[in-house]
Design a protein around this motif. Structure first.
Motif, PDB file in Angstrom:
ATOM      1  N   ASP A 104       0.861  -1.175   0.000  1.00  0.00           N
ATOM      2  CA  ASP A 104       0.000   0.000   0.000  1.00  0.00           C
ATOM      3  C   ASP A 104       0.900   1.228   0.000  1.00  0.00           C
ATOM      4  OD1 ASP A 104      -2.188   1.687   0.189  1.00  0.00           O
ATOM      5  OD2 ASP A 104      -2.530   1.314   2.319  1.00  0.00           O
ATOM      6  N   ARG A 116       1.196   0.222 -11.036  1.00  0.00           N
ATOM      7  CA  ARG A 116       0.767  -1.032 -10.388  1.00  0.00           C
ATOM      8  C   ARG A 116       1.194  -2.244 -11.215  1.00  0.00           C
ATOM      9  NH1 ARG A 116      -5.170  -1.162  -9.720  1.00  0.00           N
ATOM     10  NH2 ARG A 116      -4.806  -3.001  -8.451  1.00  0.00           N
ATOM     11  N   SER A 140      -1.731  -1.187  -3.987  1.00  0.00           N
ATOM     12  CA  SER A 140      -2.509   0.050  -3.987  1.00  0.00           C
ATOM     13  C   SER A 140      -1.562   1.235  -4.148  1.00  0.00           C
ATOM     14  CB  SER A 140      -3.281   0.189  -2.671  1.00  0.00           C
ATOM     15  OG  SER A 140      -3.896   1.456  -2.598  1.00  0.00           O
ATOM     16  N   LYS A 198      -1.841   5.414  -4.253  1.00  0.00           N
ATOM     17  CA  LYS A 198      -2.705   6.571  -4.052  1.00  0.00           C
ATOM     18  C   LYS A 198      -1.883   7.833  -4.261  1.00  0.00           C
ATOM     19  CE  LYS A 198      -3.736   4.945   0.049  1.00  0.00           C
ATOM     20  NZ  LYS A 198      -3.117   3.645  -0.049  1.00  0.00           N
TER      21      LYS A 198
END
Length: 156
Positions: free
Chosen positions: A96, A114, A129, A131
């Motif tokens: 993450d 990704r 993930s 972000k």
């Protein structure tokens, strides 16, 4: 057994350099300053893995005072961290990451990043993930910072 690692890295902008995030070339008028290729996402992931297995950090293993690492691809650092994890019997389960940058916008490149990380880590894309967050006026906009958390599990 599972282990969690936290990684962080940041680099200031610099004219005349490529911008790399997660091993992906991002179109930008400026890249990031650093001794290696200055990929803060791969550096943060590398440190997260090294932390999870209780190893020295990226700066100790690949010091910026060592000419061997001048302009080195950050993928080499990640590969070493993954090799050390495998030697200790661990594999990456999920990752993450947060990329803090006012520019460039991260969303158009999230899937490509990704996919590349999936290939590099040997992990399903769905277990990664990415972000993108802006500073929203906090701190000057003079670079990019990345934070990552990785979960490793015993392969046995």
């Amino acid at each position: 057994m599972v282990r969690i690692g936290l990684g962080f890295d940041s680099h200031p902008f610099q004219e005349g350099r490529r911008l790399l995030l997660g091993g992906v070339d991002i179109p930008s008028p400026e890249g990031l300053k650093g001794h290696s290729d200055a990929d803060p996402l791969l550096h943060a992931i590398t440190d997260a893995i090294l932390g999870a297995i209780g190893e020295k950090d990226i700066g100790e293993l690949f010091p910026n005072t060592d000419p061997r690492w001048k302009d080195a691809p950050s993928q080499l650092f990640l590969e070493k961290a993954l090799s050390l994890a495998r030697e200790k019997g661990f594999r990456v389960v999920n990752l993450d990451c947060v990329i803090v940058a006012d520019r460039p916008k991260i969303s158009p490149y999230k899937d490509t990043i990704r996919e590349n990380l999936s290939r590099l880590l040997g992990v399903k894309k769905e277990n990664i993930s990415i972000k993108g967050k802006t500073r929203e006026g906090f701190c000057p906009d003079n670079g990019i910072a990345c934070m990552c958390v990785v979960l490793l599990e015993d392969e046995g």
